[in-house]
Design an enzyme around this catalytic site. Structure first.
Site, PDB file in Angstrom:
ATOM      1  N   ASP A  22       0.855  -1.200   0.000  1.00  0.00           N
ATOM      2  CA  ASP A  22       0.000   0.000   0.000  1.00  0.00           C
ATOM      3  C   ASP A  22       0.886   1.244   0.000  1.00  0.00           C
ATOM      4  O   ASP A  22       0.852   2.025   0.937  1.00  0.00           O
ATOM      5  CB  ASP A  22      -0.937  -0.008   1.219  1.00  0.00           C
ATOM      6  CG  ASP A  22      -0.207  -0.075   2.560  1.00  0.00           C
ATOM      7  OD1 ASP A  22       0.941  -0.561   2.610  1.00  0.00           O
ATOM      8  OD2 ASP A  22      -0.775   0.369   3.582  1.00  0.00           O
ATOM      9  N   HIS A 258       9.673  -0.226   8.945  1.00  0.00           N
ATOM     10  CA  HIS A 258       8.719  -1.344   8.986  1.00  0.00           C
ATOM     11  C   HIS A 258       8.825  -2.330   7.800  1.00  0.00           C
ATOM     12  O   HIS A 258       9.284  -3.455   7.941  1.00  0.00           O
ATOM     13  CB  HIS A 258       7.275  -0.811   9.001  1.00  0.00           C
ATOM     14  CG  HIS A 258       6.922   0.035  10.170  1.00  0.00           C
ATOM     15  ND1 HIS A 258       6.893  -0.428  11.456  1.00  0.00           N
ATOM     16  CD2 HIS A 258       6.557   1.347  10.246  1.00  0.00           C
ATOM     17  CE1 HIS A 258       6.512   0.541  12.287  1.00  0.00           C
ATOM     18  NE2 HIS A 258       6.308   1.630  11.572  1.00  0.00           N
TER      19      HIS A 258
HETATM   20  C1  BDR Z   1       2.629  -0.594   8.697  1.00  0.00           C
HETATM   21  O1  BDR Z   1       1.545   0.298   8.480  1.00  0.00           O
HETATM   22  C2  BDR Z   1       1.797   1.126   7.376  1.00  0.00           C
HETATM   23  O2  BDR Z   1       1.564   2.454   7.711  1.00  0.00           O
HETATM   24  C3  BDR Z   1       3.235   0.925   7.013  1.00  0.00           C
HETATM   25  O3  BDR Z   1       3.438   1.039   5.607  1.00  0.00           O
HETATM   26  C4  BDR Z   1       3.540  -0.458   7.492  1.00  0.00           C
HETATM   27  O4  BDR Z   1       3.178  -1.411   6.531  1.00  0.00           O
HETATM   28  C5  BDR Z   1       3.294  -0.265  10.018  1.00  0.00           C
HETATM   29  O5  BDR Z   1       2.388  -0.420  11.068  1.00  0.00           O
HETATM   30 CA    CA Z   2       2.792  -0.798   4.179  1.00  0.00          CA
END
Ligand code: BDR
Ligand code: CA
Length: 342
Positions: A22, A258
């Site tokens: 995403d 992340h």
């Molecule tokens: C996850 O949530 C999204 O905002 C980031 O891309 C990552 O996949 C972190 O909690």
């Molecule tokens: Ca993500």
């Protein structure tokens, strides 16, 4: 996982990957890492709502491919959660455009693949039985829909690695929930109980690895390329959010990477400590989106915890500095050709 065992990168047959995403600033980092790494071959990108609405996610995936000079199929997927009502995307974290509000974009000619993401995943898994690794770093609706289309999917894919959830670390959208799982808890529970080789890369490890903004500025200076210029811009916006809102980062000017860690666990599993156990997701109520892990090796008679529920490998610790070094080393490689972007 059987990635190269040292950060100098041994030559292996590249692992075929579908990247479910995403994008999203850390999603963009993750994509760049996968494109830069010689042991990974991105065979397709599937998009979902999450950090942005799904149309924007697809636009961004196509744009990131365009910037990096790659031709990779992009298939659009879930535009909302499986059951719950969609929430507005977090534009205060990733920008309205998902990439930190880029000041300009060049025109992209490539179009999305006509197939829905779930169909694309199934088709690729059937075309390359036992070879495809699914790396999912957004809400999990596409994987859940692919399981509905082809219940035999777990026997067709090599493995699944997801960024999402948390076991011990606090959540980032509620005290117990991580954003990707929160955004579609029903899909997540289907993914955790599907019975495929599954690794969870959650906040327990992603909150240990802080990537300085300076790293992305150095990358931009090193490559002198529109792709790394755009990433440095996006990370500046993203780091600003963390500087203002996350006391865990202290005085550091930087961010959590992340999603990129979902690829690092594939290429460098030796940097992670994993524990195996059943994981279920709370689909509603106060704990909605919580990933609950059975950490004790005992039999629980309770509904939902029976012995036939499959296990997940959960990353619980990471060698943070080594992880950062691997990311830096990989992104510094000469992976970007001469830019065709004007
Ligand atoms: C996850 O949530 C999204 O905002 C980031 O891309 C990552 O996949 C972190 O909690
Ligand atoms: Ca993500």
């Amino acid at each position: 996982m059987n990635g190269s065992s040292d950060s100098n990168m041994t030559l292996t047959t590249p692992r075929k990957v579908i990247f479910d995403t995403d994008p999203g600033v850390d999603d963009a980092m993750a994509l760049y890492y996968a494109l830069a790494h010689p042991d990974l071959e991105v065979m397709g990108i599937t998009t979902t709502f999450g950090n942005v609405w799904v149309d924007q996610a697809t636009t961004n995936a196509l744009y990131l491919c365009h910037l990096t000079g790659r031709t990779i199929p992009v298939a659009q997927g879930a535009d909302r959660p499986t059951v719950k009502t969609a929430e507005a995307p977090p534009d205060f974290i990733h920008g309205t455009d998902g990439l930190g509000n880029l000041p300009q974009r060049s025109a992209v000619l490539a179009q999305a693949d006509p197939r829905p993401a779930a169909q694309f995943i199934v088709d690729m898994a059937r075309q390359f039985p036992g070879e495809m690794t699914l790396v999912a770093v957004g809400p999990l609706g596409n994987l859940a829909a692919a399981l509905q289309l082809a219940p035999e999917l777990p026997t067709l894919v090599h493995e699944v690695i997801l960024m999402g959830g948390t076991v011990i670390e606090s959540g980032n959208v509620s005290p117990v929930a991580e954003a990707n799982i929160w955004n579609d808890p029903h899909a997540a529970d289907a993914v955790f109980t599907a019975g495929w080789p599954l690794t969870m890369v959650g906040l327990d490890v992603t909150h240990q690895v802080i990537l300085p903004l300076a790293l992305f500025q150095q990358l931009a200076a090193h490559h002198q390329h529109p792709a790394t210029d755009a990433l440095a811009h996006a990370v500046a916006f993203y780091s600003d959010f963390y500087r203002q809102h996350d006391p865990l980062l202290g005085q550091a000017i930087g961010c959590y990477g992340h999603d990129v860690l979902a690829f690092v666990v594939l290429t460098n599993p030796e940097l992670f400590t994993l524990q195996t156990g059943r994981v279920r997701v709370a689909v509603d109520g106060l704990a909605q989106g919580q990933t609950m892990m059975q950490r004790k090796k005992v039999s629980y008679p309770q509904q939902g915890w029976h012995d036939d529920i499959p296990h997940t490998q959960v990353c619980l610790a990471v060698q943070a500095q080594a992880c950062q070094a691997v990311i830096e080393h990989t992104l510094m490689r000469p992976w970007l050709g001469a830019s065709k972007v004007r």
